[in-house]
Enzyme design. Sequence first.
Site, PDB file in Angstrom:
ATOM      1  N   GLU A 203       1.688  -0.359  -5.031  1.00 29.71           N
ATOM      2  CA  GLU A 203       0.725   0.667  -5.420  1.00 29.71           C
ATOM      3  C   GLU A 203       1.510   1.969  -5.556  1.00 29.71           C
ATOM      4  O   GLU A 203       1.818   2.630  -4.567  1.00 29.71           O
ATOM      5  CB  GLU A 203      -0.376   0.816  -4.371  1.00 29.71           C
TER       6      GLU A 203
ATOM      7  N   ASP B 273       0.835  -1.195   0.000  1.00 28.83           N
ATOM      8  CA  ASP B 273       0.000   0.000   0.000  1.00 28.83           C
ATOM      9  C   ASP B 273       0.879   1.258   0.000  1.00 28.83           C
ATOM     10  O   ASP B 273       1.898   1.319   0.691  1.00 28.83           O
ATOM     11  CB  ASP B 273      -0.888  -0.028   1.258  1.00 28.83           C
TER      12      ASP B 273
END
Length: 531
Positions: free
Chosen positions: A274, A214
């Site tokens: 990401e 993330d």
Amino acid sequence: MTSAPPARPFRTTGPDWWRDAVVYQIYIRSFADGNGDGVGDLAGIRARLPHLVDLGVDALWITPFYPSPMADHGYDVADPRDVEPVFGDLAEFDALLAEAHAAGLRVTVDLVPNHSSHAHEWFAEALAARPGSPERARYLFRDGRGPGGTEPPNNWPSVFGGPAWSRVADGQWYLHLFAPEQPDLDFTNPEVVADLEETMRFWLDRGVDGFRIDVAHGMAKPDGLPDMVPMEDTGLLADHGPGDHRFDSDGVHEVHRRIRRVLDGYTDRMAVGEVWVSDDARLAQYLRPDELQLAFNFKLLTAEWEPDALRTAIVHSLATVEGTPAPACWVLSNHDRPRHVTRYGDGSVGTRRARAAALLQLALPGVAYLYNGDELGMPDVDLPDAALQDPIWERSGGTERGRDACRIPVPWSGSEPSYGFSARPDTWLPMPEGWGPLTAQAQAGDPGSMLSLYRRALHLRATSEALRGDAVEWLPAPDGCLAFRRPGGLVCLVNLSPVAVPLPEGEVLLASGDATGGTVEADSAVWLRAG
């Protein structure tokens, strides 16, 4: 006593199994509810593994299921080495992992390194400690500016709206690029890096096959935390280049090298980042041989339904990975963006275009990520204000509706909410009336459904030599169309124009619309084996 079925082999094998894998993203709250409380969980995933096997995916990515106050639905992690009771427990996770592996499915999980929850024991210790203490050094505490330090240390905004700083009782401020309940960690602190490595080994030792990282372009902040260039759009999904000091600071690459060293201590493990960085060269830096194996390239996800836009997205995505060890990584939807059925026009138009987009995505070389419900053609749902839960809604003062519309639970069966998602009709986000035809059960028996299209496409992708090779050769195409050929012989034609175009020569392998009359209809795609 019934014996367990024999284990299925992994379709993709070897240390680079992920290079052409199809990975299915499970937003855990919305996939399947196993205990009847209206919230998806690990038991629900276990029960729906046969659906994923029949679909033909190679691996799963499960969004955070760790203990959390749920200020950002799991991306505010209080303990990264345990399971939130709402979702199950470690024994349930181990059972899911074992059953997925036996079914031939690899399992990857979310890693959330940039920040912790405000309920993490470290942050409680930081609040109880004095300024300048080792406990506060794990986070980014700073004195304020202005008279009495009453102004934030810099002008950085939160991705979720408002300032990226909150003040504590003794007058210091702490940085949170997201919600105040998500304080940023300081990765110049060796203790923070060591803790991340311990978390990785905890899950790798249990047998997970990799991680989705993330905010993989976060973690590092420039020295002195200077003011950033003022910008109109300061959300996570907008990349503004060097002037936005919150993300993509050079120091982030050393963190990724540390992550890679941990992964390299295991066999056949991977990480995908990401990385909301739009510049090809900057994004490629994350894919150096000692950093990430994969990085999401979001250009296809953000491109309009228009030939030049889609072709440009593909060209730039392939250019990013050229010269790196990584393949391209294609995404059409995820839990942060409007679903592509809705982006492409909603209703029958959006669905027809989404069918074509599925064949476009799956015809491209590299890795494809599907978001749960893509295979059913799920659209966004316009929820009433009272149902909204995304922190963006509150932090923006009700001016931005957030991401709830693309997070509606998956419909499995039946004709009324909750369509087999849960034993109860009311779910954590409400499901609309009229979704009976959208359910997996209804689509499974319909050869013309979105689910049947995905199953056939994934079967061909896995078995046909026509889809082999890493190159894309662009072919001449009628106005409003895209056409390319893979080295194995596959030709993919996408007709984005409002009229039918002639069907190219070759054996039709699959079409998203009617291709029986010698033409490819509007807003549809076809796969052919070149003659």
